[in-house]
Structures are given as C-alpha cells and as structure tokens.
Design an enzyme around this catalytic site. Sequence first.
Site, PDB file in Angstrom:
ATOM      1  CB  CYS A 111      -0.993  -0.019   1.158  1.00  0.00           C
ATOM      2  SG  CYS A 111      -2.381   1.123   0.925  1.00  0.00           S
ATOM      3  CG  HIS A 219      -3.679  -3.531   3.099  1.00  0.00           C
ATOM      4  ND1 HIS A 219      -2.839  -2.932   4.011  1.00  0.00           N
ATOM      5  CD2 HIS A 219      -4.223  -2.530   2.373  1.00  0.00           C
ATOM      6  CE1 HIS A 219      -2.877  -1.622   3.856  1.00  0.00           C
ATOM      7  NE2 HIS A 219      -3.714  -1.347   2.863  1.00  0.00           N
ATOM      8  CD  GLU A 221      -1.411  -5.719   5.599  1.00  0.00           C
ATOM      9  OE1 GLU A 221      -2.229  -4.852   5.955  1.00  0.00           O
ATOM     10  OE2 GLU A 221      -1.066  -5.894   4.415  1.00  0.00           O
TER      11      GLU A 221
END
Length: 260
Positions: A111, A219, A221
């Site tokens: 990001c 994202h 993660e």
Amino acid sequence: MVWLPADHRLLGDHGHQMPFLLLGDKYARAVKVGAQAQPVMFPLADAEQIDELLAMVDGVMLTGSPSNVHPSHFHEEVADPSLPLDPDRDLLTLALVKACVHQGVPLLGICRGFQEINVALGGALYQRVHQVPGMNDHREPKSAPPDEQYAPRHAIRIAEGSAFAEWAQATTAQVNSLHGQGIARLAEGLEPLAWAPDGLIEAFAVKGARTFAYAMQWHPEWRCWDTPFYAAIFEAFGRACRQRRSLRLQASDLARSQPG
C-alpha cells in the site's frame, strides 16, 4: 530480521499531543508468522544510517499507513490538506528503497510502501483516485468493522508467468482495497504485474532486481495465513530473507577467518 520503518504520529487527549513511533501489529505479525522472520524497528533512524542498519538485517518491508507520501516528491501540491502526511517517514523510506535495490536487499512494499517504491524510483501518484475519470473508488468503508474493510473487494488481472501468478496459482485473484491514492505514472525501473478492473496498477516488480523486490497496492498482511495467495507472498519473501542471512553469515565468517 526484517526492518519495518515506523510511522510518525501525534497522539494524545485534551489538546495535548506527543510524538509516537508506530508499527501496526498486522504487519509485524505477517512477518513473524508468514515470513517466519523477526520484525525489527530502528526508532529515529535517519537516511544517513541506512547502510549501517541494512548490514544488520535480512530484508525490508515498507508497510501501509494512514499517511500518504508528500506530493512534493513527485512535483505536485497537496490536493487535500485534510489527509495525513508523514514527511519524516518519507525522508527515510525514499532513500531506503534506493539502497535496498542497489544492495540487493529483499524488499516488500504494501500500500503506502508500494507507492513509496514508485515515487522513490521516479514515478508519480494520483492523489485522489476516485476523482480521476474512468477510475473506481478504491477506498474501504471507513465505518465498517475491520473484517469487512479487509474483505475481498475486487478482482485483479495478473501477468501470466509472473511471480504473482505463481503465488496465486492463477492469472486472476480477488483482493482487498483500502487506498485513496494510486499509481499515475509508473517509474521506469518497475514492471507492472497486476491490474484492477479500471486499469490501475495493483502490483509490480523492480526490473533487474538481484533478489525479491515486489510490491502490491492491496493488503496481503491481513491474516495472510488464511489466504493461500497472501501466504505464498510472505513465504517467498521469507525465503529471500533467509538466503540473504546465509550470505551475510558466510561473509562474516570469512572476515573473521582472515589473518590480522
């Protein structure tokens, strides 16, 4: 060990704010669990210390953040003064990107980190993607709970034969979307590898990189262990970090074995 640069934020109540250095748990946890590496921070690190600190780590991950890259770095004025900026982070990370590429340090951008790599290497950003004709609104529903904010939001088209196609085991995938800015001009040193339905670049690789050097606008993660595509990204990053660690240890052993 993987270096995750901190965000600089002012926090406090009743009109009294103090500076804090912050790292989101989800990023550190993805490195720890997904890449099987130890996340580390170097509080108050500055650009002059980059070479010294890179010699101590096996990789770098540039995280997402509520803040945006200051548009002066791509020769624009601030379009929306209400959006947060982090010039101290910019001073470190834009130089850190160049050092990682030059030294062959594994680099993962997410990001804001994706945008930082593009700007550091000479690219430019849309400051408000949702106001660009033909582009979709890529922002998350701010009032929704995290599970809804990070839920799959749209499809991406993935370049055939790319690392992302290998990780996704397909040339399409569903990803989340939590960003207001995006790539307007891709830096010459980057290769686009995934696109949103409106054509916005969603992932790229650093051309000619000696090691892992990838970034994405979404994202991965977020609970990476629950999504095979996201898990594969962190597993590959972890392998690259362990390879660098092995090389660093070999170099250290060789230096100690040299006479006098």
